[in-house]
Design an enzyme around this catalytic site. Structure first.
Site, PDB file in Angstrom:
ATOM      1  N   PRO A  79       0.814  -1.217   0.000  1.00 22.61           N
ATOM      2  CA  PRO A  79       0.000   0.000   0.000  1.00 22.61           C
ATOM      3  C   PRO A  79       0.848   1.268   0.000  1.00 22.61           C
ATOM      4  CG  PRO A  79      -0.738  -1.571   1.676  1.00 22.61           C
ATOM      5  CD  PRO A  79       0.592  -2.045   1.189  1.00 22.61           C
ATOM      6  N   GLU A  80       0.652   2.093  -1.002  1.00 20.83           N
ATOM      7  CA  GLU A  80       1.292   3.405  -1.072  1.00 20.83           C
ATOM      8  C   GLU A  80       0.198   4.428  -1.363  1.00 20.83           C
ATOM      9  OE1 GLU A  80       5.103   3.495  -2.940  1.00 20.83           O
ATOM     10  OE2 GLU A  80       5.388   1.335  -2.759  1.00 20.83           O
ATOM     11  N   LYS A 126      -0.509   8.128   2.925  1.00 19.39           N
ATOM     12  CA  LYS A 126      -0.798   6.718   3.179  1.00 19.39           C
ATOM     13  C   LYS A 126      -1.744   6.561   4.364  1.00 19.39           C
ATOM     14  CE  LYS A 126       3.635   5.423   3.195  1.00 19.39           C
ATOM     15  NZ  LYS A 126       4.799   4.485   3.176  1.00 19.39           N
TER      16      LYS A 126
END
Length: 261
Positions: free
Chosen positions: A2-3, A53
């Site tokens: 996840p970015e 994020k």
């Protein structure tokens, strides 16, 4: 992994289930979700927003739910079905469906101003947002110590928010910078160029689908995950190491395109 773009995708998936809908049930193992369940159930979702994020679900009760997916977290959406027991940190249920977050410890609920102060105030400007505060970026970048590496500079959310390990490697390659090089050896314009490149790549990947940094979905990444394979630019073998502080992260680079300075 996840970015910043992953959070935009997650928010896009969750909005049809949550936005303008009443929360009819909430479950999950996160302590503050349990503590504030009475503030969540019966509230209507006013906004599902992202910053770097981080993802926030804002409620008309004045409370919000904050999600940080960390390294291995996932957000999943179902249009119907039972609320299944399990290790989920968060389950939000509306008449439109179910949103489940698992695989991360970083789920919390609190009053919206308190969450924003605690989570957002330390962060640099959001790279994927429509507007980017270049003045704030410059102030934060100039405060970064000269001994910090290019890799750690790119990952420092206090300077700019949204870059994760994939983009760290891809941006360093595209800017022809060795990821282990200290930023004290660079002019400030090189730091700004890293931010501009990060912003371009993240914003290009806001659309659903495969993450692409090369412009070609058939060979989507330049160096990340390509140890031992030829560089797409010069043919030199891509190398890999674990590098970074305070926590080493897997790092890929081309020794010819990104020579040590």
């Amino acid at each position: 992994m996840p970015e910043g773009d992953s959070y935009v995708h997650a928010a896009y998936a969750a909005r049809p289930i949550l936005l303008d809908e009443e929360i009819v049930a909430v479950e999950g193992s996160a302590p503050s979700i349990r503590r504030y369940s009475s503030r969540i159930v019966g509230s209507t979702v006013g906004e599902v927003r992202t910053y770097g994020k981080h993802l926030f679900v804002d409620l008309d009760s004045g409370y919000s739910v904050h999600v940080h997916l960390a390294m291995n977290g996932t957000l999943r959406v179902r249009s119907s079905g039972p609320v299944r027991p399990g290790p989920a940190r968060l389950v939000l249920v509306t008449e439109q469906g179910i949103v489940t977050v698992s695989g991360t410890k970083d789920v919390e609920a609190d009053r919206t101003p308190a969450l924003d102060a605690r989570v957002l105030e330390p962060l640099g400007p959001d790279l994927i947002a429509d507007e980017f505060d270049w003045t704030d970026f410059e102030r934060r970048a100039r405060k970064a110590g000269p001994d910090i590496s290019v890799a750690d500079f790119l990952l420092d959310q206090r300077v700019m928010a949204g870059v994760g390990n994939v983009y760290k490697n891809e941006v360093a390659f595209l800017e022809r910078l060795n990821p282990m090089q200290s930023i004290g050896t660079l002019e400030f314009e090189r730091l700004r160029a890293m931010a501009e490149r990060s912003r371009t790549l993240l914003r290009a990947n806001r659309r659903p689908g495969k993450r692409v940094t090369t412009g070609d979905w058939r060979r989507s990444l330049w160096v990340y995950g390509r140890e031992g394979r030829p560089c797409r630019r010069c043919g030199t073998t891509i190398r890999q190491t674990w590098f970074g502080a305070p926590e080493p992260r897997v790092t890929y680079w081309c020794p010819r395109c990104q020579p040590a300075d």
